[in-house]
Design a protein around this motif. Structure first.
Motif, PDB file in Angstrom:
ATOM      1  N   LEU A 286       0.843  -1.190   0.000  1.00 15.85           N
ATOM      2  CA  LEU A 286       0.000   0.000   0.000  1.00 15.85           C
ATOM      3  C   LEU A 286       0.882   1.245   0.000  1.00 15.85           C
ATOM      4  N   SER A 287       0.475   2.246  -0.777  1.00 11.33           N
ATOM      5  CA  SER A 287       1.237   3.486  -0.834  1.00 11.33           C
ATOM      6  C   SER A 287       0.296   4.626  -1.197  1.00 11.33           C
ATOM      7  N   LYS A 288       0.372   5.736  -0.439  1.00 10.99           N
ATOM      8  CA  LYS A 288      -0.442   6.919  -0.710  1.00 10.99           C
ATOM      9  C   LYS A 288       0.424   8.164  -0.554  1.00 10.99           C
ATOM     10  N   SER A 289       0.215   9.141  -1.460  1.00  6.73           N
ATOM     11  CA  SER A 289       0.980  10.390  -1.425  1.00  6.73           C
ATOM     12  C   SER A 289       0.066  11.571  -1.147  1.00  6.73           C
ATOM     13  N   SER A 290       0.626  12.588  -0.503  1.00 11.87           N
ATOM     14  CA  SER A 290      -0.129  13.803  -0.212  1.00 11.87           C
ATOM     15  C   SER A 290      -0.164  14.699  -1.442  1.00 11.87           C
ATOM     16  N   GLU A 291      -1.047  15.680  -1.402  1.00 14.69           N
ATOM     17  CA  GLU A 291      -1.026  16.721  -2.415  1.00 14.69           C
ATOM     18  C   GLU A 291       0.190  17.623  -2.162  1.00 14.69           C
ATOM     19  N   PRO A 292       0.868  18.102  -3.212  1.00 14.28           N
ATOM     20  CA  PRO A 292       2.022  18.993  -2.991  1.00 14.28           C
ATOM     21  C   PRO A 292       1.581  20.302  -2.348  1.00 14.28           C
ATOM     22  N   LYS A 293       2.433  20.821  -1.484  1.00 12.44           N
ATOM     23  CA  LYS A 293       2.120  22.058  -0.767  1.00 12.44           C
ATOM     24  C   LYS A 293       3.213  23.088  -1.054  1.00 12.44           C
ATOM     25  N   ASN A 294       2.771  24.277  -1.457  1.00 11.34           N
ATOM     26  CA  ASN A 294       3.692  25.351  -1.799  1.00 11.34           C
ATOM     27  C   ASN A 294       4.193  26.030  -0.525  1.00 11.34           C
ATOM     28  N   PHE A 295       5.521  26.171  -0.417  1.00 13.31           N
ATOM     29  CA  PHE A 295       6.092  26.946   0.681  1.00 13.31           C
ATOM     30  C   PHE A 295       7.061  27.971   0.113  1.00 13.31           C
ATOM     31  N   GLY A 296       6.709  29.240   0.230  1.00 11.15           N
ATOM     32  CA  GLY A 296       7.611  30.326  -0.106  1.00 11.15           C
ATOM     33  C   GLY A 296       7.771  30.617  -1.581  1.00 11.15           C
ATOM     34  N   LEU A 297       7.072  29.885  -2.455  1.00 11.59           N
ATOM     35  CA  LEU A 297       7.178  30.167  -3.887  1.00 11.59           C
ATOM     36  C   LEU A 297       6.152  31.208  -4.287  1.00 11.59           C
TER      37      LEU A 297
END
Length: 308
Positions: A286-297
């Motif tokens: 099983l594998s799940k990824s988060s949504e990408p989160k913008n920091f400082g861009l």
């Protein structure tokens, strides 16, 4: 001298009160359903048991509540004989005992909800949420246990299965989130050439994913001296015990930040980028990824059309 003694007594009493509050908050009563099901026919028996996680095995008295109403029973078990529809509700228990500073009480237990059905049919489902990929067993019970001819299972009012009455159990294999819904059953039987048919009330079936989609939390300025921030990967892991280990991965601009770890957090240099995390259970594939989160861009702002 009298003032000094008074101050000493007041200080001692203050310490006793603090100790009393700490003792009360350190215990929470546990409630357990001894009966097989939480939904039963009126007239049947229900049993609940209360316990206090006290290693000192103190002599506790048990208090029982239905909603805000305190019941008369004080034993470790609550027996409800010849139940009525009015006995339905959320039940709690609580421990109390005498000490040198007076009576103290534990925190109330989490509730157990009992439903006494006054009808002719009940669809009994597991009390706990089911997991994606597992098998769900439900049973269509009819009051008086007549010899049934046919049973139909419904989900959200739509027929799902139909079978002869010799098998009141239905099995839903390889569950998915699409199987979430309100289930009911209809049972039919013949008596003296006449057909009788009854339908149960709807019962909600909960289904959970073994591994939910992770959510990444970014805590900036976690270490101001080294200019680092903390990344935390929040995920709900519902595998039954003993659960296989879960690994966590952290990414910046789709590039992994260091090796995998069993901790759900990582402390990294505070720099702009797109961050994400992944939770993986190798033994369950099983594998799940988060949504990408913008920091400082900087995000490009859409330009307004110019007026001619």
């Amino acid at each position: 001298m009298d003032k000094l003694i008074s101050l000493f007594v007041f200080s001692a009493l203050s310490q006793i009160v603090v100790s009393h509050v700490h003792t009360e908050a350190s215990f929470r009563a546990n409630i357990e359903l001894v009966s097989e099901h939480s939904r039963i026919f009126s007239g049947e028996r229900a049993r609940l048991r209360c316990s206090i996680p006290d290693v000192h095995r103190s002599n506790w008295t048990y208090l029982w509540f239905r909603g805000s109403e305190e019941l008369s029973q004080t034993g470790e078990e609550l027996n409800l004989w010849n139940t009525k529809v009015q006995d339905s509700g959320k039940y709690y228990c609580q421990g109390t005992r005498n000490t040198k500073v007076g009576k103290i009480r534990t925190q109330q237990s989490v509730p157990v909800e009992l439903k006494m059905d006054g009808g002719w049919a009940i669809l009994q489902v597991p009390r706990h949420p089911q997991l994606v990929g597992s098998t769900l067993e439900v049973t269509c019970r009819v009051r008086g246990n007549p010899r049934l001819e046919e049973i139909i299972l419904y989900k959200d009012g739509v027929e799902v299965m139909r079978q002869n009455g010799h098998k009141p159990d239905f099995y839903l294999n390889n569950l998915s989130l699409e199987d979430l819904g309100v289930y009911s059953c209809r049972a039919s039987w013949d008596v003296s050439g006449r057909t009788h048919s009854v339908t149960s009330a709807g019962t909600h079936v909960q289904i959970l994913e073994v591994l939910s989609q992770p959510i990444l939390e970014i805590i900036p300025n976690y270490d101001t001296q080294l200019k680092r921030m903390k990344l935390t990967c929040h995920v709900q892991y519902n595998a039954p015990a003993p659960a296989p280990p879960i690994d966590f991965y952290f990414y910046k601009n789709n590039r992994r930040l260091g090796p995998a770890t069993t901790d759900n957090y990582n402390v990294v240099k505070q720099t702009p980028g797109l961050y994400s995390c992944k939770a993986r259970v190798p033994q369950l594939d099983l594998s799940k990824s988060s949504e990408p989160k913008n920091f400082g861009l900087r995000v490009a702002q859409p330009q307004r059309p110019s007026h001619l």
